[in-house]
Design an enzyme around this catalytic site. Structure first.
Site, PDB file in Angstrom:
ATOM      1  N   CYS A 149      68.649  50.602  38.682  1.00 42.42           N
ATOM      2  CA  CYS A 149      68.055  51.406  37.615  1.00 42.42           C
ATOM      3  C   CYS A 149      66.895  50.630  37.005  1.00 42.42           C
ATOM      4  CB  CYS A 149      69.120  51.685  36.561  1.00 42.42           C
ATOM      5  SG  CYS A 149      68.548  52.692  35.179  1.00 42.42           S
ATOM      6  N   HIS A 192      72.546  60.353  39.031  1.00 40.88           N
ATOM      7  CA  HIS A 192      72.165  59.156  38.276  1.00 40.88           C
ATOM      8  C   HIS A 192      71.244  59.530  37.105  1.00 40.88           C
ATOM      9  CE1 HIS A 192      70.832  54.766  38.122  1.00 40.88           C
ATOM     10  NE2 HIS A 192      69.932  55.386  37.365  1.00 40.88           N
ATOM     11  N   GLU A 193      70.236  60.355  37.403  1.00 41.34           N
ATOM     12  CA  GLU A 193      69.277  60.724  36.353  1.00 41.34           C
ATOM     13  C   GLU A 193      69.914  61.677  35.337  1.00 41.34           C
ATOM     14  OE1 GLU A 193      66.765  58.964  36.171  1.00 41.34           O
ATOM     15  OE2 GLU A 193      66.821  58.160  38.196  1.00 41.34           O
ATOM     16  N   HIS A 200      71.752  59.892  32.731  1.00 42.83           N
ATOM     17  CA  HIS A 200      70.898  59.340  31.661  1.00 42.83           C
ATOM     18  C   HIS A 200      70.777  60.329  30.502  1.00 42.83           C
ATOM     19  CE1 HIS A 200      69.346  55.473  32.957  1.00 42.83           C
ATOM     20  NE2 HIS A 200      68.988  55.937  34.137  1.00 42.83           N
TER      21      HIS A 200
HETATM   22 ZN   LIG Z   1      68.606  54.820  35.836  1.00 47.16          ZN
END
Ligand SMILES: [Zn+2]
EC number: 3.5.1.88
Length: 194
Positions: A108, A150-151, A154
């Site tokens: 990341c 993953h995004e 966030h």
């Molecule tokens: Zn990330």
């Protein structure tokens, strides 16, 4: 204009982000700047909290990875029948996921010099608005689905390190402290908590 990437330890990375409307001020410039920030830092995805905005927006370009793999077998393993894609995701919601899960390394931009093994569903169905605020419903699998998850995490205040095993997390602890204290020097500009 490339923006500073918020580092681990910054509060915005732990916020559950807000939905936005097409009237969100400066949205087009923000999206352009996020693309530039992501490419300059060598990332395949970037979420708004990583540029200090607690909103439900992320950008992804996996074509770079797809195009870089010469080995057809490796390509098929990561992408199945899919290719790479480039897309802006606004107010995304993952509405379905496969029973099949798989593990792979993740990194990341907010956590430089770190990688960890993360288990995630192989495929997902996602509803979102694209850059033109057209509603989309699509299914992604393999590497594409991994980057999206993953995004998406966030925008929920979740980092990939939250998914790694306890032992791996303990091994990461010193490095995490260093990042939070600004004791890393990646090639891109960062915004640290301290
Ligand atoms: Zn990330």
């Amino acid at each position: 204009m490339a923006l500073a990437v918020t580092a681990y330890g910054t509060k915005v990375l732990r916020k559950v982000c807000d939905e936005i409307t097409p009237e969100y001020e400066g949205l087009n410039d923000l999206i352009d700047n996020m693309w530039e920030t992501m490419y300059e830092a060598g990332g395949v995805g970037l979420a708004a909290p990583q540029v200090n905005k607690a909103i439900r927006l992320f950008v992804i370009d996996t074509t770079q990875v797809y195009d870089s793999i010469d080995d057809d077998e490796a390509k098929a393993e990561l992408f199945e029948e899919e290719t790479g894609f480039k897309e802006v995701f606004i107010n995304a919601e993952i509405v379905d996921e496969s029973d099949e899960w798989w593990t792979d390394q993740e990194g990341c931009l907010s956590l430089p010099d770190l990688n960890g093994e993360v288990e995630r569903p192989w495929s997902i169905e996602i509803e979102y608005y694209d850059r033109n605020f057209n509603k989309q419903t699509k299914t992604f699998s393999g590497y594409n689905a991994r980057v999206i998850q993953h995004e998406y995490d966030h925008t929920e205040g979740i980092l990939y390190i939250d998914h790694v095993s306890g032992i791996s997390k303990r091994l990461m602890k010193n490095k995490l402290n260093q990042i939070a204290e600004g004791k890393v020097s990646p090639k891109y500009r960062m915004r640290f908590a301290k």
